[in-house]
Scaffold this active site. Structure first.
Site, short mmCIF file in Angstrom:
data_model
loop_
_atom_site.label_atom_id
_atom_site.label_comp_id
_atom_site.label_asym_id
_atom_site.label_seq_id
_atom_site.Cartn_x
_atom_site.Cartn_y
_atom_site.Cartn_z
N HIS A 88 -3.08 6.32 4.61
CA HIS A 88 -1.64 6.40 4.89
C HIS A 88 -1.12 7.76 4.44
CE1 HIS A 88 -1.54 2.29 5.92
NE2 HIS A 88 -0.88 1.76 4.91
N CYS A 146 0.81 -1.23 0.00
CA CYS A 146 0.00 0.00 0.00
C CYS A 146 0.85 1.28 0.00
CB CYS A 146 -0.95 -0.01 1.19
SG CYS A 146 -0.18 -0.59 2.71
#
Ligand code: A2P
Length: 352
Positions: free
Chosen positions: A253, A130
């Site tokens: 994130h 990710c």
């Protein structure tokens, strides 16, 4: 494909699997059927897909007998065993785990960056880590324009990247801490890494460990960012160093990214370039306090870039802040986007 593809989601009850189902509800991919697979524990539970109730089935090798595309997100151990079983039965696998990522036979793909790598697939395509994906989306346009010598990245990663149980752990600890428990009474069970010896509280904390430690005192997560960058950009000469940190955010994130380009590029030129780059939303206006934020990225497919500014000492150095929903572009959306790209390139088949 006249009628559409028969699609399976492996890990359909998990943090990423649940989002894969949502992304499939929105996809342009023609779909004939959806099969939801998980462990025996979940067999018989139901999920709604586009208004239709689907029953979750236990994953077994023969689950793939009538499947064209299988999206995996049930952990590396499951992918190791079942992805080859799926391919054997004629399904093309898009695997969200790290298990096959560095396998030379397996393309590692971010559709905005290296879709041509899909042409080499032999049945399995890997979805990158990710944190790597969102960094690639932000940096590839700059690399194409000015070249890239070096990346130094520090991440601020959300808890959902460690799975649905880690999110429950964060919420439980936060409640207990606010109710008066001391930090030593929080009883963490999962973070920083489920398989490691010690566990630390994530609520109101920052843990500089994601995954377990590996060579040279870097964690596997940090090595993933280094190795996967080289593989996706097909350039081992790019210097990459990463520090990966878990913070008490549920999803989204954030990354502080420092780069050194080959050719000098002004911050304004980078902003103009990223404003028109695929998959990027530029959010960069310090005078109005506009910059990407984890909370705002949730449920969005794009990667958000801002705080673009020149380094004060290195002429070719630039800093930026890169944010994306780790469960979407970092996982479920990138996987479904790979499936869409395979379809567009007429590559949904296992080569003989
Ligand atoms: P289950 O809910 O039945 O355990 P997460 O990443 O959020 O932790 O989710 C992991 C996913 O992987 C879940 O859907 C989980 O299903 C699935 N999973 C875990 N172990 C197995 C297994 N042995 N067979 C199939 N699916 C599994």
């Amino acid at each position: 494909m006249e009628k559409g593809y028969r699609i399976a989601v492996v890990g359909a009850t998990g943090a990423v699997g649940t989002k894969m189902i949502e992304m499939l509800e929105e996809t342009t991919l023609p779909i004939e059927s959806i099969k939801l697979l998980a462990s025996k524990r979940s067999a018989g539970k139901t999920r709604i897909f586009n208004g239709v109730t689907l029953t979750i089935e236990e994953l077994v090798p023969d689950s793939f007998n009538d499947v064209d595309i299988a999206l995996f997100s049930a952990g590396g151990g499951i992918s190791k065993i079942y992805a080859p079983e799926a391919v054997k039965r004629g399904a093309v696998v898009v695997d969200n785990t790290s298990y096959f990522r560095m396998d030379k036979e397996v393309p590692l793909v971010v559709p905005e960056v290296n879709p041509a790598a899909l042409k080499r697939h032999k049945g399995i395509i890997a979805n990158p880590n990710c944190s790597t994906i969102q960094m690639m989306v932000a940096l590839e346009p700059i690399r194409k324009e000015a070249g890239l010598n070096r990346i130094i990245v520090s991440t601020y990663q959300a808890v959902s990247g460690a799975g649905a149980k880690a999110v429950e752990e964060l919420k439980r600890e936060a409640k207990e801490f606010l109710a008066g428990k001391s930090k030593d009474e929080l009883d963490p069970q999962i973070l920083p890494a489920g398989s490691d010896k010690k566990h630390y509280s994530i609520a109101f904390n920052a843990l500089p460990q994601i995954d377990v430690f590996a060579e040279d005192d870097y964690t596997y997560e940090e090595w993933k960012m280094i190795n996967e960058t080289h593989k996706i950009m097909e350039d081992d000469a790019i210097k990459v160093a990463a520090t990966c940190v878990r913070i008490p955010v549920v999803s989204g994130h954030s990354e502080s990214v420092y780069i050194e380009t080959k050719k000098e590029m002004s911050p304004q030129a980078v902003k103009d370039l990223l404003a028109k780059s695929p998959g990027v939303t530029l959010e960069d206006d310090p005078s109005q306090q506009i910059y990407p934020q984890a909370l705002n990225s949730v449920d969005k497919k794009d990667t958000f870039v801002g705080r673009i500014r020149r380094d004060l000492d290195v002429k070719t150095g630039l800093h930026m802040w890169v944010v994306s929903d780790n469960l979407l572009k970092g996982a479920a959306w990138n996987s479904v986007q790979i499936a869409e790209t395979l379809h567009e390139m007429d590559l949904v088949r296992v080569p003989k």
